[in-house]
Design a protein around this motif. Sequence first.
Motif, PDB file in Angstrom:
ATOM      1  N   ARG A  28      29.434  66.828  41.659  1.00  0.00           N
ATOM      2  CA  ARG A  28      28.071  67.142  42.118  1.00  0.00           C
ATOM      3  C   ARG A  28      28.054  67.857  43.459  1.00  0.00           C
ATOM      4  N   GLY A  29      29.081  67.644  44.253  1.00  0.00           N
ATOM      5  CA  GLY A  29      29.141  68.275  45.569  1.00  0.00           C
ATOM      6  C   GLY A  29      29.683  69.700  45.551  1.00  0.00           C
ATOM      7  N   LEU A  30      30.092  70.162  44.365  1.00  0.00           N
ATOM      8  CA  LEU A  30      30.644  71.517  44.261  1.00  0.00           C
ATOM      9  C   LEU A  30      29.536  72.489  43.875  1.00  0.00           C
ATOM     10  N   THR A  31      29.116  73.263  44.846  1.00  0.00           N
ATOM     11  CA  THR A  31      28.137  74.330  44.607  1.00  0.00           C
ATOM     12  C   THR A  31      28.648  75.586  45.294  1.00  0.00           C
ATOM     13  N   ALA A  34      27.848  75.281  48.943  1.00  0.00           N
ATOM     14  CA  ALA A  34      28.737  74.348  49.646  1.00  0.00           C
ATOM     15  C   ALA A  34      30.093  74.985  49.925  1.00  0.00           C
ATOM     16  N   VAL A  35      30.587  75.771  48.976  1.00  0.00           N
ATOM     17  CA  VAL A  35      31.871  76.455  49.189  1.00  0.00           C
ATOM     18  C   VAL A  35      31.746  77.455  50.327  1.00  0.00           C
ATOM     19  N   ASP A  36      30.677  78.248  50.316  1.00  0.00           N
ATOM     20  CA  ASP A  36      30.470  79.213  51.403  1.00  0.00           C
ATOM     21  C   ASP A  36      30.467  78.511  52.757  1.00  0.00           C
ATOM     22  N   GLU A  37      29.699  77.437  52.853  1.00  0.00           N
ATOM     23  CA  GLU A  37      29.587  76.715  54.133  1.00  0.00           C
ATOM     24  C   GLU A  37      30.919  76.120  54.558  1.00  0.00           C
ATOM     25  N   ALA A  38      31.590  75.435  53.638  1.00  0.00           N
ATOM     26  CA  ALA A  38      32.845  74.769  53.987  1.00  0.00           C
ATOM     27  C   ALA A  38      33.957  75.765  54.317  1.00  0.00           C
ATOM     28  N   ALA A  39      33.923  76.919  53.677  1.00  0.00           N
ATOM     29  CA  ALA A  39      34.959  77.934  53.920  1.00  0.00           C
ATOM     30  C   ALA A  39      34.621  78.835  55.100  1.00  0.00           C
TER      31      ALA A  39
END
Length: 196
Positions: A28-31, A34-39
């Motif tokens: 559920r946390g994989l969007t 979220a990837v853009d922000e975390a990376a």
Amino acid sequence: MSVRTAGASRSDLVADTALALLAERGMRGLTHRAVDEAAGLPQGSTSNLARTRQALLELAVRRLAEREARVLGLHEMPDPRGGLDALVDALALATHRALTRNRELTLARYELALEATRRPELRAHFDAAGARFRDQLDALVRAMGSADPARHVLSLVAWADGLMFSCVAGSFHAEVPSLAEVRAGLRELLDGMLGG
């Protein structure tokens, strides 16, 4: 969370970040966001690379296969002429790596495996990624004289997967067996199969 490594391609960065998010937050946390922000990427970067959720999951599975090949040390698997001890040592080291310094990668694999049960199109990618290790293991046990290679490979993979799941996400999650303990368990299993 930052998984940026020197020289990594944007595709690898997105895939590595997706795997880290899967381990940390679950499916559920994989969007894309979220990837853009975390990376640390501009918004929309992940969508430009992997337009759909399915494409993002496939990217993660391909990267998982690349990284697990290094963890499992496919290039380190012994020559069958090295005997049972060499095989036990190589498999124990690979299993122990997955339980210790690559624990998050193992957890991401289980997230993807469960998702693949609900997405046939992901299942095909996931199964193809796992076939490489199974095929190499099959060749090794055949060369060492296995009377039933397919069954023995299934037993070995099931033993290792069961140990990893129990110690990463299951009832033994707070306990990590030592390399010597993993080796002893594998030796018992392989002695029974191959008559060590």
